[in-house]
Design an enzyme around this catalytic site. Structure first.
Site, mmCIF file in Angstrom:
data_model
loop_
_atom_site.group_PDB
_atom_site.id
_atom_site.type_symbol
_atom_site.label_atom_id
_atom_site.label_comp_id
_atom_site.label_asym_id
_atom_site.label_seq_id
_atom_site.Cartn_x
_atom_site.Cartn_y
_atom_site.Cartn_z
ATOM 1 C CD GLU A 321 -1.337 -0.456 3.647
ATOM 2 O OE1 GLU A 321 -2.515 -0.734 3.369
ATOM 3 O OE2 GLU A 321 -0.936 -0.295 4.815
ATOM 4 C CB CYS A 322 0.757 4.375 0.188
ATOM 5 S SG CYS A 322 0.849 6.141 -0.198
ATOM 6 N N GLY A 323 3.458 3.655 -0.139
ATOM 7 C CA GLY A 323 4.902 3.552 -0.290
ATOM 8 C C GLY A 323 5.353 2.170 -0.698
ATOM 9 N N GLY A 418 -1.575 -0.848 -4.353
ATOM 10 C CA GLY A 418 -2.186 0.403 -4.762
ATOM 11 C C GLY A 418 -1.931 1.496 -3.751
#
Length: 449
Positions: A321-323, A418
């Site tokens: 997720e994200c990073g 994502g």
């Protein structure tokens, strides 16, 4: 259960500074404090943890229904002498009626103290107070006045008397300010003299904040709740989840980890920065953080990049997720504009932008069966990032409360990657499905050994 909520008029008003000052002062009094952060913030709890010496937790009324919110407050604060809850953004800011500090205060029956940044104001402070007291139904008990010149203290007291609210003290203008960066404050581990700064804040709190009155006010009854239903599975061997945790990957909800453990998992932390390979595991979580600050070091750790790529191709269940999602790209633009070659499991480049992208709460609806849920099922998530991607994925439809929609998320039977951050208590079934897939993967590999 003693508890108090420290909210603020807006982001940057000093509520984290005041919360840290109060927490440190309580610890100096030998009180065992529990700490919480309203909303989806990752960074502020890291400061709390450095002070109280144990995990800090989130309370988010957008992610959680009322019953779950009260359960999490009780479960994570029941062994403490007092729970201190830091608000999010401005006291009334959230996703409609959910997600705000005010909503958490009312759902949990917690009295609130609001921090006002007084820099550049005098009599106008009263207008701010009156507005917050009367805007909506609330549990505001009074105010703390941040960056208030000492000569204006009598005026602040008089304003409280006039408006029928309580004066809980002030903090003077203080130069030991915690610095900010593009996702909020710098992390606690990046401040070499953090302990000294926290001790100074505690001294200021003892001198200028009415701590005894705050403790007295926090003594209140607790509304009942029913523990959420968690479907524990029987495993021949408990699934092992490898979780990234270091300076580059530090955005992690403690409740997510606790829930995975309650579902029967063993957690093994590792560092994509410094370890050579991922520990032996049946599942992988690459959490958010600041990979853009450590692009060169991440790129140089070739053995880790290859090991993660190999495990993903082998089908290990993975949440990125994200990073963590950015880390899986072919390329990442770091904070200095350098292009770094990374894992390569997601084709494309993660690149810098000049403003927040798709910021805020979202509801994700699956467009096909995947690691977390089945087609047409929905759960809540949160986005907060300046970097973007040339391929954000199309496994989910994301929708904000104002109706805006977009596609996001790379998905598969063993894959979610994502920008949206996941909070398992928003829908416990997502964690149960992830754990089940990890158990299946682990069982297959156990047979092949």
């Amino acid at each position: 259960m003693k508890r108090i909520l420290i909210g603020g008029t807006h982001s940057g008003c000093g509520k984290t500074t005041v919360t840290c000052a109060v927490l440190q002062a309580l610890c100096r009094r030998k009180m065992k404090a529990a700490s919480f952060k309203c909303g989806p913030d990752y960074i502020d709890p890291l400061f709390h943890e450095k002070i109280i010496g144990t995990a800090s937790y989130n309370l988010d009324s957008f992610f959680c229904d009322d019953n779950t919110l009260k359960y999490l407050l009780y479960e994570n604060g029941k062994d403490a002498d007092i729970a201190v809850i830091e608000g999010v953004m401005g006291f009334y800011d959230g996703a409609g009626k959910r997600g705000s500090a005010n909503s958490v205060s009312q759902i949990t029956g917690t009295k609130a103290v609001v921090v006002i940044d007084c820099k550049g104001m005098s009599g106008s402070i009263g207008a701010v107070m009156k507005g917050f007291l009367e805007f909506e139904e609330n549990n505001i008990a009074g105010f703390i006045f941040n960056r208030l010149p000492e000569k204006l203290v009598p005026m602040a007291m008089e304003l409280c008397d006039r408006l029928g609210t309580e004066y809980f003290g002030y903090l003077p203008v203080n130069r030991s300010v915690i610095k900010s960066r593009h996702l909020g404050l710098v992390t606690a581990d990046e401040i070499s003299d953090l302990r000294e700064k926290m001790q100074l804040l505690a001294e200021l709190a003892e001198e200028h904040i009415l701590l005894d009155r705050i403790i007295e006010l926090s003594d209140t009854g607790y509304p009942g709740f029913e523990p959420p239903v968690i479907k524990k599975q029987s495993f021949s061997r408990e699934p092992v989840i490898a979780v990234s945790k270091d300076k580059a990957f530090c955005f992690l909800y403690q409740d997510n980890i606790k829930l995975l453990k309650e579902l029967g998992c063993e957690i093994r932390y590792f560092s994509p920065l410094s370890d050579s390979v991922v520990p032996e595991a049946d599942g992988l979580i690459l959490c958010g953080g600041y990979p853009e600050l450590y692009g060169g070091q991440l790129e140089a750790n070739q053995s880790m990049l290859y090991d993660i790529y190999r495990k993903i191709k082998d089908g290990i269940p993975v949440i990125a997720e994200c990073g963590g999602f950015m880390y899986l790209h072919d390329e990442l633009e770091d904070e200095n504009g350098n292009i770094r070659k990374l894992v390569g499991a997601v084709k494309g480049r993660a690149y810098r932008t000049e403003r927040l992208q798709r910021f805020g709460y979202v509801t994700l609806t699956a467009l096909s069966d995947n690691l977390l849920c089945y087609k047409d099922e929905s759960f809540k998530a949160h986005e907060f990032h300046y970097w973007d991607s040339t391929d954000c994925g199309s496994g989910f439809n994301a929708e904000k409360s104002d109706g805006r929609q977009w596609s996001c998320g790379h998905t598969g039977s063993s894959f979610y990657a994502g920008f949206p951050h996941l909070y398992f208590y928003s829908d416990i079934k997502t964690a149960e499905k992830f754990v089940s897939e990890c158990a299946v993967y682990g069982g297959i590999h156990e047979q092949n050994r």
